[in-house]
Design an enzyme around this catalytic site. Structure first.
Site, PDB file in Angstrom:
ATOM      1  N   LYS A 183     -35.463   8.620 -13.217  1.00 35.52           N
ATOM      2  CA  LYS A 183     -35.247   7.515 -14.166  1.00 35.52           C
ATOM      3  C   LYS A 183     -34.720   6.342 -13.334  1.00 35.52           C
ATOM      4  CE  LYS A 183     -32.718   5.318 -16.282  1.00 35.52           C
ATOM      5  NZ  LYS A 183     -32.615   3.864 -15.990  1.00 35.52           N
ATOM      6  N   GLU A 259     -23.185   9.580  -6.552  1.00 36.02           N
ATOM      7  CA  GLU A 259     -22.956   8.526  -5.545  1.00 36.02           C
ATOM      8  C   GLU A 259     -22.557   7.287  -6.324  1.00 36.02           C
ATOM      9  OE1 GLU A 259     -22.968   8.763  -2.362  1.00 36.02           O
ATOM     10  OE2 GLU A 259     -24.016  10.644  -1.972  1.00 36.02           O
ATOM     11  N   GLU A 390     -15.596  -4.010  -7.320  1.00 32.61           N
ATOM     12  CA  GLU A 390     -16.758  -4.236  -6.455  1.00 32.61           C
ATOM     13  C   GLU A 390     -17.269  -5.645  -6.698  1.00 32.61           C
ATOM     14  OE1 GLU A 390     -19.515  -1.062  -7.642  1.00 32.61           O
ATOM     15  OE2 GLU A 390     -19.921  -0.862  -5.513  1.00 32.61           O
TER      16      GLU A 390
END
Ligand code: NAD
Length: 486
Positions: A183, A259, A390
């Site tokens: 996906k 991850e 981030e």
């Protein structure tokens, strides 16, 4: 390729890949893919539904026994052909990545080479799923361990490395004998669909690799994780979505490799080779325009060298050519979408409001598309959100430190733990600090760590499991222990 258009890609699929066939979505739905350099629609692709996802699991299930029973050497040969076909189509792939993701062609070429290496590496690993045989400590029997494919794997990938994040999962899964449903991210489905075609052309049997782009990602992935036939989830993406999927996977106790996000510190000690540190900083910060989980997010520079480092970094950053990723001379392309620009803008504003100084950049260039100027900030206080989140953009916030213990404390002051960068001329210090970094990877006097032959992954809230290297294949294998008396 000059002005690149989609027509230049031979056989680009725009439908789902299920059971070896290109199929429309079960409800006929499609969604638009946008060029981040202009905001214009490039094309539309089939928008997979829950029924389509289930059909993909059916196809993966039908192919599972045959693929697991295929000789490892034959699986290896298929992966090797995939490496060769990807390499032969590297230029097309790089242009496609640039077009839908926005990254500069040089970065897209780097990604294509990196991505194809996963097929070569796992072609080599497919024949090395070794087990173990030992004598039990009592001497009464043998302990035999065999490795078997974990089962059908659902692979969910992000938009920032549309090819490499797919091959980093498909390579080891196929080497281990698993069948998969991929996906891809909705911002970048085209590269994933082309990868599906390349794998098909490489001789991957129907149903072994299925590709289902879907805008309703939550419902589609959840349905697959609740199907008892699915035994593996490998996810790359944000920590926020990773948490949701870990909870979803808990219901059927699905084996998870995660991850997730990063917040990499980049430490420059007073004894570092500053030329090398600057080279490394440019790579660690600006590869992919800053849109990498491994991107240097926080620069900690010793007070003795901070001024020189900051002004030289600012000079390098301001000299970068910003433009459409597909133009040959571009060094920094647009960000992926408007939300990304808004996020970066807010983080820079927050840093400036907290007392940070803009040395260079700090604005959006005056042009259509989702651009942000390469930016260097100094005097950023530790409380600024830009040091906690981030950035995922071309912004380098610099903080100074005065001793090693302080640098280590600042670097580790985050819930993330993907990668750290350390620059020093003293090898003993380099190794000492590397050991103290709370991260799964360290770049010691290097601004780039990613390598298909190495175990890539994070600690803390950056993830679970490793991709790449031999460990990457173990994530798709179960160890079965057989107690034997003979
Ligand atoms: P994201 O988490 O928004 O999306 C990742 C994938 O998950 C996409 O395919 C998306 O469609 C899907 N998704 C989103 N919500 C979902 C839900 N509720 N249920 C199921 N699937 C869902 O991440 P992104 O914006 O595509 O990528 C950027 C993030 O990825 C950053 O945080 C970056 O650090 C991370 N990343 C990590 C690594 C790594 O190896 N650690 C590598 C690349 C990117």
């Amino acid at each position: 390729m000059g002005d690149f258009t989609l027509d230049q890609i031979a056989d680009l699929p725009l439908d789902l890949l299920i059971g070896g066939k290109a199929v429309a979505a079960s409800d006929g739905g499609r969604f638009e893919v946008v060029d981040p350099a202009t905001g214009a629609v490039i094309t539309t692709v089939a928008d997979g539904t829950v029924d389509d996802a289930m059909a993909a699991v059916d196809a993966a299930d039908a192919a599972a026994d045959g693929w697991a029973a295929t000789a490892p050497r034959d699986r290896a040969e298929v992966l090797r052909r995939a490496f060769e076909l990807m390499s032969a189509r590297a230029d097309e792939l790089a242009h496609l990545i640039s077009l839908e993701n926005g990254k500069a062609l040089a970065d897209a070429r780097g990604e294509t080479a990196y991505a194809s290496e996963f097929f070569r590496w796992y072609a080599e690993e497919a024949v090395r799923a070794s087990g173990e045989l030992t004598t039990a400590p009592t001497g009464a029997n043998r302990i035999m361990v065999v490795r078997q494919p974990v089962g059908i794997a659902v692979l969910v990938t992000p938009w920032n490395f549309p090819a490499a994040m797919a091959t980093r999962k498909i390579g080891p899964a196929l080497a281990a004998g698993c069948t998969v449903v991929l996906k891809p991210a909705s911002d970048t489905p085209l590269t994933a669909l082309l990868m599906g075609r390349i794998l098909d052309d490489s001789g991957v049997p129907a149903g072994v690799v299925n590709v289902v782009p879907a805008r309703r990602s939550g419902a589609v992935v959840s349905a697959m994780l609740h199907d008892a036939r699915v035994r593996k989830l490998s996810f790359t993406g944000s920590t926020e979505v990773g948490r949701i999927l870990l909870k979803e996977a808990a219901d059927q106790v699905v084996n998870c490799s995660m991850e997730l996000g990063g917040n990499a510190p980049f430490l420059v000690f007073e004894d570092a080779d500053l030329d090398a540190a600057l080279e490394g900083a440019m790579v660690a910060k600006m590869r992919n325009g800053g849109e990498a989980c491994t991107a240097a997010n926080r620069f900690f520079v010793h007070a003795d060298v901070a001024e020189e480092f900051s002004s030289r970094l600012a000079k390098r950053m301001s000299a970068m050519r910003v433009g459409p990723g597909t133009a040959d001379d571009t060094q920094v392309g647009p960000l992926v979408n408007q939300e990304a620009v808004t996020k970066v803008t807010e983080l820079v504003k927050g840093a400036v409001d907290a007392g940070g100084q803009v040395v260079v950049g700090g604005t959006r260039p005056d042009r259509p598309g989702y651009y942000y100027e390469p930016t260097v900030l100094t005097d950023v206080p530790p409380s600024a959100p830009i040091l906690r989140e981030e950035i995922f953009g071309p912004v380098a916030p610099i903080v100074t430190f005065t001793d090693e213990a302080e640098a280590i404390r600042l670097a580790n002051d985050t819930e993330f733990g993907l990668v750290s960068y350390v620059y020093t001329g003293d090898l003993a210090r380099g190794l000492r600090v590397s050991e103290a970094m709370e991260s799964g990877m360290v770049g010691l006097n290097r601004g780039l760590v990613s390598d298909p032959a190495a175990p890539f992954g994070g600690t803390k809230q950056s993830g679970i499991g490793r991709e790449g290297g031999h460990e990457g294949m173990l994530d798709y294998l179960e160890s079965k222990y057989i107690a034997v008396t003979w």
